[in-house]
Design a protein around this motif. Structure first.
Motif, PDB file in Angstrom:
ATOM      1  N   GLY A 200       0.841  -1.193   0.000  1.00  0.00           N
ATOM      2  CA  GLY A 200       0.000   0.000   0.000  1.00  0.00           C
ATOM      3  C   GLY A 200       0.871   1.236   0.000  1.00  0.00           C
ATOM      4  N   GLU A 201       0.288   2.377  -0.371  1.00  0.00           N
ATOM      5  CA  GLU A 201       1.034   3.621  -0.377  1.00  0.00           C
ATOM      6  C   GLU A 201       1.427   4.020   1.045  1.00  0.00           C
ATOM      7  N   SER A 202       2.391   4.922   1.170  1.00  0.00           N
ATOM      8  CA  SER A 202       2.721   5.481   2.476  1.00  0.00           C
ATOM      9  C   SER A 202       1.477   6.131   3.069  1.00  0.00           C
ATOM     10  N   GLY A 203       1.216   5.845   4.333  1.00  0.00           N
ATOM     11  CA  GLY A 203       0.028   6.395   4.969  1.00  0.00           C
ATOM     12  C   GLY A 203      -1.224   5.568   4.786  1.00  0.00           C
ATOM     13  N   SER A 204      -1.080   4.405   4.130  1.00  0.00           N
ATOM     14  CA  SER A 204      -2.261   3.571   3.864  1.00  0.00           C
ATOM     15  C   SER A 204      -2.694   2.777   5.088  1.00  0.00           C
ATOM     16  N   GLY A 205      -1.806   2.651   6.080  1.00  0.00           N
ATOM     17  CA  GLY A 205      -2.160   1.932   7.302  1.00  0.00           C
ATOM     18  C   GLY A 205      -1.441   0.613   7.483  1.00  0.00           C
ATOM     19  N   LYS A 206      -0.519   0.260   6.559  1.00  0.00           N
ATOM     20  CA  LYS A 206       0.098  -1.062   6.656  1.00  0.00           C
ATOM     21  C   LYS A 206       1.041  -1.215   7.849  1.00  0.00           C
ATOM     22  N   THR A 207       1.785  -0.156   8.191  1.00  0.00           N
ATOM     23  CA  THR A 207       2.657  -0.243   9.365  1.00  0.00           C
ATOM     24  C   THR A 207       1.828  -0.310  10.642  1.00  0.00           C
ATOM     25  N   THR A 208       0.751   0.466  10.696  1.00  0.00           N
ATOM     26  CA  THR A 208      -0.167   0.389  11.838  1.00  0.00           C
ATOM     27  C   THR A 208      -0.711  -1.020  11.984  1.00  0.00           C
ATOM     28  N   LEU A 209      -1.094  -1.619  10.859  1.00  0.00           N
ATOM     29  CA  LEU A 209      -1.620  -2.982  10.879  1.00  0.00           C
ATOM     30  C   LEU A 209      -0.562  -3.957  11.394  1.00  0.00           C
ATOM     31  N   LEU A 210       0.677  -3.831  10.914  1.00  0.00           N
ATOM     32  CA  LEU A 210       1.741  -4.741  11.352  1.00  0.00           C
ATOM     33  C   LEU A 210       1.971  -4.609  12.857  1.00  0.00           C
ATOM     34  N   ASN A 211       1.954  -3.373  13.363  1.00  0.00           N
ATOM     35  CA  ASN A 211       2.151  -3.163  14.802  1.00  0.00           C
ATOM     36  C   ASN A 211       1.040  -3.811  15.622  1.00  0.00           C
TER      37      ASN A 211
END
Length: 255
Positions: free
Chosen positions: A42-53
């Motif tokens: 996903g693009e930066s800011g799409s929420g993927k890092t939040t999801l991984l955390n």
């Protein structure tokens, strides 16, 4: 039962000044079966890092549930969480997260030391992993004495040595050159072929094209997913590229 089950996960952040609310994730649902290799894009800011955390139990969702092998992560007490992570999750990071004051061997042993394992067990576990990853002769070196690719191999060994249910990888090829990236992706495929479940967040189309399934996150939601099936890596690469084009231009996805 799926190994990992994500049900209607939402995450809302309140900004420090002004009290504005930002919805990083909106009703995300998907599952991962044991033995799968899934990439999240996903693009930066799409929420993927939040999801991984949230999958790593480093952050809690505002709403929804995450289950790992039937365990509701939201119901694990804070004082038990670190042990739960060590016993069930392995982590591979973009910047390796190795301690320069420890040898590669001691870095790899660290989660087992924290779990109170005996040295004889640690030695028996490290030998086959180090051989598979091609770092047996590097174990007594320090991180600053080896290449980026070798550091990442040590980080993978540290993730594997706890025999985790799930490996979570955050941009694992982000700090590597092209050759080291190819080696890393080959290792991930070999590890997955041995039955290890992997969920990887990546910007790299090349990295994602080696996975068995790709989830695309847009505006905090699962926008689309691709299954590898019988596709070659080149064919998967093209399908991912086409999907990302649709995602970034705001069009509707068509099969």
């Amino acid at each position: 039962m799926a190994l990992l089950d994500v049900k209607n996960v939402k995450k809302i952040y309140t900004t420090r000044f002004g009290g504005n609310q930002v919805e990083a994730l909106h009703n995300v649902s998907f599952s991962v079966e044991a033995g799968e290799y899934v990439a999240i894009m996903g693009e930066s800011g799409s929420g993927k890092t939040t999801l991984l955390n949230i999958l790593a139990a480093l952050d809690k969702p505002t709403g929804g549930k995450v289950y790992l092998k039937g365990n509701d992560l939201g119901k694990i007490r804070e004082k038990e969480m670190a042990a739960f992570r060590r016993q069930n999750l392995g982590f591979v990071f973009q910047d390796f997260n190795l301690l320069d004051t420890l040898t590669l061997k001691d870095n790899i042993f660290l989660p087992l030391v924290l779990s109170g394992k005996k040295y004889t067990e640690m030695e028996s576990r490290i030998a086959p992993i180090a051989e598979q990853l091609g770092i047996s002769k590097l174990l007594n070196k320090y991180p600053y004495e080896v290449s980026g690719g070798q550091k990442q191999r040590a980080a993978i060994a540290r993730a594997l040595i706890t025999q985790p249910q799930l490996i979570l990888a955050d941009e694992p090829s982000g700090a590597l050159d092209s050759r080291s990236t190819d080696e890393l992706l080959g290792l991930f495929n070999a590890i997955n072929d041995n039955g290890q479940t992997i969920v990887m967040v990546t910007h790299s189309v090349k990295a994602a094209s080696t996975a068995k399934r790709v989830l695309f996150i847009k505006d905090g939601e699962v926008f689309h997913q691709l299954y590898r099936g019988n596709l070659t890596s080149d064919e998967m690469y093209q399908k991912i590229t086409d999907t990302l084009t649709v995602l970034t231009t705001g069009g509707e996805h068509r099969e």
